[in-house]
Write an enzyme that holds these catalytic residues in place. Structure first.
Site, PDB file in Angstrom:
ATOM      1  N   GLY A  11      41.163  54.725  41.121  1.00 23.19           N
ATOM      2  CA  GLY A  11      40.401  55.660  40.298  1.00 23.19           C
ATOM      3  C   GLY A  11      41.063  57.019  40.180  1.00 23.19           C
ATOM      4  N   SER A  13      42.722  58.397  37.503  1.00 22.26           N
ATOM      5  CA  SER A  13      42.952  58.953  36.172  1.00 22.26           C
ATOM      6  C   SER A  13      42.273  60.298  35.982  1.00 22.26           C
ATOM      7  CB  SER A  13      42.485  57.974  35.089  1.00 22.26           C
ATOM      8  OG  SER A  13      41.107  57.718  35.214  1.00 22.26           O
ATOM      9  N   LYS A  37      44.059  53.260  33.151  1.00 19.41           N
ATOM     10  CA  LYS A  37      45.073  53.801  32.237  1.00 19.41           C
ATOM     11  C   LYS A  37      46.160  54.543  33.012  1.00 19.41           C
ATOM     12  CE  LYS A  37      42.373  57.979  31.238  1.00 19.41           C
ATOM     13  NZ  LYS A  37      41.690  58.759  30.181  1.00 19.41           N
ATOM     14  N   SER A 128      31.869  56.302  49.512  1.00 22.24           N
ATOM     15  CA  SER A 128      30.467  55.955  49.305  1.00 22.24           C
ATOM     16  C   SER A 128      29.716  57.216  48.883  1.00 22.24           C
ATOM     17  CB  SER A 128      29.888  55.348  50.593  1.00 22.24           C
ATOM     18  OG  SER A 128      28.556  54.915  50.390  1.00 22.24           O
ATOM     19  N   TYR A 142      22.672  52.312  41.673  1.00 21.76           N
ATOM     20  CA  TYR A 142      23.831  53.020  42.209  1.00 21.76           C
ATOM     21  C   TYR A 142      23.718  53.104  43.732  1.00 21.76           C
ATOM     22  CZ  TYR A 142      27.131  56.707  43.374  1.00 21.76           C
ATOM     23  OH  TYR A 142      28.157  57.419  43.946  1.00 21.76           O
ATOM     24  N   SER A 143      22.541  53.517  44.223  1.00 15.60           N
ATOM     25  CA  SER A 143      22.316  53.562  45.668  1.00 15.60           C
ATOM     26  C   SER A 143      22.559  52.193  46.297  1.00 15.60           C
ATOM     27  CB  SER A 143      20.881  54.010  45.981  1.00 15.60           C
ATOM     28  OG  SER A 143      20.667  55.358  45.636  1.00 15.60           O
ATOM     29  N   LYS A 146      26.372  51.172  46.494  1.00 18.49           N
ATOM     30  CA  LYS A 146      27.099  51.888  47.549  1.00 18.49           C
ATOM     31  C   LYS A 146      26.615  51.461  48.934  1.00 18.49           C
ATOM     32  CE  LYS A 146      29.980  54.452  45.221  1.00 18.49           C
ATOM     33  NZ  LYS A 146      31.435  54.261  45.344  1.00 18.49           N
TER      34      LYS A 146
END
Length: 266
Positions: A11, A13, A37, A128, A142-143, A146
């Site tokens: 991650g 970018s 990318k 996290s 989301y919680s 993680k």
């Protein structure tokens, strides 16, 4: 960290990942940044990689090992947010979230572990969230994603310690990044609209007032200098970190009332 390390970061970018990659590159470490990318930088080597694609992950690690004899550190930073009511969340969005936040991280760990095991050394940091310790309103999945990664981290610590490989979860509070631009935002149904908009505005304000990514890099550098790790580390502003021990010690109802107040739900 006194000698140059081979560090892989996902991650990279933008946001925290980019800052981390450049920070450690400037310190003289050999840094490989994996993101979907290509990213231009004088301080790290960018390898375009979709971490949810296991073939792409394996190819990226093979590319690293063409020139490196070891992998010292993996920082699993790639991830995404998701906001919306649990009721309104679509299966496709839930699977997309877990595929990146959980499966992608696991695939990265599986790819680097053989080399770490061969060298009898390795350190893995899974990025996290403080929010993994509690179900956040309108960020339930989301919680959950993680939290799932945290439990995998705990299990792996038992499995890989015979080879001097250490794994931990680093729970971050709000960091000043462009995460709001990359969140999955579900369609919000009428019953939730007014309260969601209030919580969402507050959520973005917290990010805007968050900790600078450079401070995260400095914290991780200090963490990498430790000989032994705990399973969990927490980094962020006091008002967010304090929510974790309070959840352990307060009655459930009292804690929920505090969370409602913090999120302007009361």
């Amino acid at each position: 960290m006194n000698t140059p390390q081979v560090i892989i970061i996902t991650g990279t970018s933008s946001g925290i990942g980019f800052v981390l990659a450049e920070y450690f590159g400037k310190k003289g470490h050999k840094v490989y940044g994996l993101s979907r990318k290509h990213t231009e930088s004088s301080y790290f080597t960018s390898i375009p990689t979709d971490v949810t694609d296991n073939s792409a992950v394996q190819n990226a690690i093979a590319e690293v090992l063409k020139t490196e004899t070891r992998i010292d550190v993996l920082i699993n930073n790639a991830g995404m947010g998701m906001v919306g009511a649990v009721e309104d969340s679509a299966k496709e969005d839930i699977l997309k979230l877990f595929n990146l936040n959980l499966v992608g991280a696991v695939q990265m760990m599986s790819a680097v572990l053989p080399k770490m095991r061969e060298n009898k050394f390795g350190k893995i940091i899974n990025i996290s969230s403080i929010g993994s310790e509690m179900g956040l309103p309108f960020r339930g999945f989301y919680s959950a994603s993680k939290s799932a990664l945290d439990k995998v981290t705990e299990a792996m610590r038992y499995e890989v310690y015979p080879w001097n490989i250490d794994v931990c979860s680093l729970h971050l509070g709000d960091i000043k990044t462009n995460i709001a631009e990359n969140r999955v935002r579900t369609k919000v149904s009428e019953p939730y609209k007014s309260v969601f908009e209030k919580v969402y505005s507050l959520m973005n304000a917290h990010v805007g007032e968050g900790t600078e990514p450079l401070e995260v890099a400095e914290y991780i550098e200090a963490l990498l200098n430790k000989n032994k790790w705990k399973a969990h580390y927490y980094f962020g502003k006091f008002g967010q970190k304090i929510g974790v021990p309070l959840k352990w010690i307060l009655p459930q109802g009292t804690y929920e009332n505090l969370m409602k107040k913090y999120n302007k739900l009361d």
